[in-house]
Motif scaffolding. Sequence first.
Motif, PDB file in Angstrom:
ATOM      1  N   ASP A  18       0.874  -1.193   0.154  1.00  0.00           N
ATOM      2  CA  ASP A  18      -0.008  -0.013   0.008  1.00  0.00           C
ATOM      3  C   ASP A  18       0.785   1.379  -0.039  1.00  0.00           C
ATOM      4  OD1 ASP A  18      -3.104  -0.121   1.982  1.00  0.00           O
ATOM      5  OD2 ASP A  18      -2.593  -0.502  -0.267  1.00  0.00           O
ATOM      6  N   ASP A  19       0.192   2.328  -0.199  1.00  0.00           N
ATOM      7  CA  ASP A  19       0.857   3.527  -0.153  1.00  0.00           C
ATOM      8  C   ASP A  19       1.277   3.950   1.552  1.00  0.00           C
ATOM      9  OD1 ASP A  19      -1.756   5.821  -0.507  1.00  0.00           O
ATOM     10  OD2 ASP A  19      -1.803   3.966   0.261  1.00  0.00           O
ATOM     11  N   ASP A  20       0.635   3.552   2.367  1.00  0.00           N
ATOM     12  CA  ASP A  20       0.978   3.805   3.957  1.00  0.00           C
ATOM     13  C   ASP A  20       1.424   2.542   4.550  1.00  0.00           C
ATOM     14  OD1 ASP A  20      -1.480   2.388   4.117  1.00  0.00           O
ATOM     15  OD2 ASP A  20      -2.345   4.079   5.202  1.00  0.00           O
ATOM     16  N   GLY A  21       1.199   1.251   4.048  1.00  0.00           N
ATOM     17  CA  GLY A  21       1.535   0.146   4.781  1.00  0.00           C
ATOM     18  C   GLY A  21       0.818  -0.050   5.917  1.00  0.00           C
ATOM     19  N   TYR A  81     -11.839   5.154  -5.137  1.00  0.00           N
ATOM     20  CA  TYR A  81     -11.089   4.683  -3.707  1.00  0.00           C
ATOM     21  C   TYR A  81      -9.428   4.585  -4.149  1.00  0.00           C
ATOM     22  CZ  TYR A  81      -9.205   2.650   0.365  1.00  0.00           C
ATOM     23  OH  TYR A  81      -8.507   2.322   1.581  1.00  0.00           O
ATOM     24  N   ARG A  82      -9.274   3.962  -5.426  1.00  0.00           N
ATOM     25  CA  ARG A  82      -7.956   3.950  -5.703  1.00  0.00           C
ATOM     26  C   ARG A  82      -7.817   4.488  -7.252  1.00  0.00           C
ATOM     27  NH1 ARG A  82      -3.662   1.440  -3.550  1.00  0.00           N
ATOM     28  NH2 ARG A  82      -4.580   0.073  -1.567  1.00  0.00           N
ATOM     29  N   SER A  83      -7.195   5.481  -7.628  1.00  0.00           N
ATOM     30  CA  SER A  83      -7.075   6.230  -8.999  1.00  0.00           C
ATOM     31  C   SER A  83      -5.643   6.185  -9.317  1.00  0.00           C
ATOM     32  CB  SER A  83      -7.755   7.469  -8.708  1.00  0.00           C
ATOM     33  OG  SER A  83      -9.306   7.356  -8.451  1.00  0.00           O
ATOM     34  N   PRO A  84      -5.554   6.282 -10.377  1.00  0.00           N
ATOM     35  CA  PRO A  84      -6.394   5.756 -11.660  1.00  0.00           C
ATOM     36  C   PRO A  84      -6.330   4.431 -11.871  1.00  0.00           C
ATOM     37  CG  PRO A  84      -4.034   6.586 -12.253  1.00  0.00           C
ATOM     38  CD  PRO A  84      -4.173   6.868 -10.852  1.00  0.00           C
ATOM     39  N   ASP A  85      -5.529   3.608 -11.356  1.00  0.00           N
ATOM     40  CA  ASP A  85      -5.677   2.242 -11.826  1.00  0.00           C
ATOM     41  C   ASP A  85      -6.099   1.652 -10.252  1.00  0.00           C
ATOM     42  OD1 ASP A  85      -4.724  -0.218 -13.144  1.00  0.00           O
ATOM     43  OD2 ASP A  85      -3.519  -0.494 -11.414  1.00  0.00           O
ATOM     44  N   GLY A  89      -3.039   2.131  -8.197  1.00  0.00           N
ATOM     45  CA  GLY A  89      -3.219   3.434  -7.848  1.00  0.00           C
ATOM     46  C   GLY A  89      -2.989   3.837  -6.418  1.00  0.00           C
ATOM     47  N   THR A  90      -3.045   5.232  -6.406  1.00  0.00           N
ATOM     48  CA  THR A  90      -2.664   5.791  -5.019  1.00  0.00           C
ATOM     49  C   THR A  90      -4.116   5.666  -4.218  1.00  0.00           C
ATOM     50  OG1 THR A  90      -3.221   7.864  -5.922  1.00  0.00           O
ATOM     51  CG2 THR A  90      -0.887   7.265  -5.727  1.00  0.00           C
ATOM     52  N   ARG A  91      -4.027   5.507  -3.072  1.00  0.00           N
ATOM     53  CA  ARG A  91      -5.557   5.524  -2.144  1.00  0.00           C
ATOM     54  C   ARG A  91      -5.838   7.029  -1.900  1.00  0.00           C
ATOM     55  NH1 ARG A  91      -4.898   1.731   2.606  1.00  0.00           N
ATOM     56  NH2 ARG A  91      -5.058   0.346   1.035  1.00  0.00           N
ATOM     57  N   ASP A  97      -9.913  14.319  -1.704  1.00  0.00           N
ATOM     58  CA  ASP A  97      -8.717  13.786  -2.339  1.00  0.00           C
ATOM     59  C   ASP A  97      -9.109  13.269  -3.645  1.00  0.00           C
ATOM     60  OD1 ASP A  97      -7.155  14.426  -0.350  1.00  0.00           O
ATOM     61  OD2 ASP A  97      -6.847  12.453   0.775  1.00  0.00           O
ATOM     62  N   ALA A  98     -10.012  12.526  -3.714  1.00  0.00           N
ATOM     63  CA  ALA A  98     -10.581  11.762  -5.113  1.00  0.00           C
ATOM     64  C   ALA A  98     -10.965  12.685  -5.963  1.00  0.00           C
ATOM     65  CB  ALA A  98     -11.732  10.773  -4.729  1.00  0.00           C
ATOM     66  N   VAL A  99     -11.694  13.850  -5.565  1.00  0.00           N
ATOM     67  CA  VAL A  99     -12.186  14.829  -6.612  1.00  0.00           C
ATOM     68  C   VAL A  99     -10.986  15.626  -7.048  1.00  0.00           C
ATOM     69  CG1 VAL A  99     -13.381  17.005  -6.485  1.00  0.00           C
ATOM     70  CG2 VAL A  99     -14.443  15.197  -5.397  1.00  0.00           C
ATOM     71  N   ARG A 100      -9.986  16.057  -6.270  1.00  0.00           N
ATOM     72  CA  ARG A 100      -8.681  16.499  -6.832  1.00  0.00           C
ATOM     73  C   ARG A 100      -7.842  15.877  -7.757  1.00  0.00           C
ATOM     74  NH1 ARG A 100      -7.161  18.424  -0.929  1.00  0.00           N
ATOM     75  NH2 ARG A 100      -8.573  20.554  -0.717  1.00  0.00           N
ATOM     76  N   LEU A 101      -7.971  14.460  -7.490  1.00  0.00           N
ATOM     77  CA  LEU A 101      -7.251  13.732  -8.376  1.00  0.00           C
ATOM     78  C   LEU A 101      -7.925  13.389  -9.862  1.00  0.00           C
ATOM     79  CD1 LEU A 101      -4.790  11.635  -8.607  1.00  0.00           C
ATOM     80  CD2 LEU A 101      -6.154  10.025  -8.128  1.00  0.00           C
TER      81      LEU A 101
END
Length: 104
Positions: A18-21, A81-85, A89-91, A97-101
């Motif tokens: 994960d991105d945060d483990g 939840y995970r974008s773009p993949d 993808g990043t969580r 956060d999802a809107v900004r991405l």
Amino acid sequence: MNMEVDHSLEQANGSCDDDDGQIRTGTLWSCVAHIITAVIGAGVLSLAWSTSQLGWIAGPVALLCFAIITYVSAFLLADCYRSPDPIKGTRNRTYIDAVRLNLG
């Protein structure tokens, strides 16, 4: 009945890929409980009101329409939840956060 969850993202040291483990502790039962609370609870509470206000035909039809809207928006949120993949993808921790991405 075996209800174990496959932890395909776990690494040898026990942390998630994960991105945060952070290791998640949710189970299948907690997932089922949340779904029942959200979907069935909302339907039961609104069934009597919609039927009494709109009648026996339009009331359940309106309830079904809103259930479909809830179902579609749940899948859209899950996709964000995970974008773009969806796998690598990043969580996105928050809705903003999802809107900004996705919207920039």
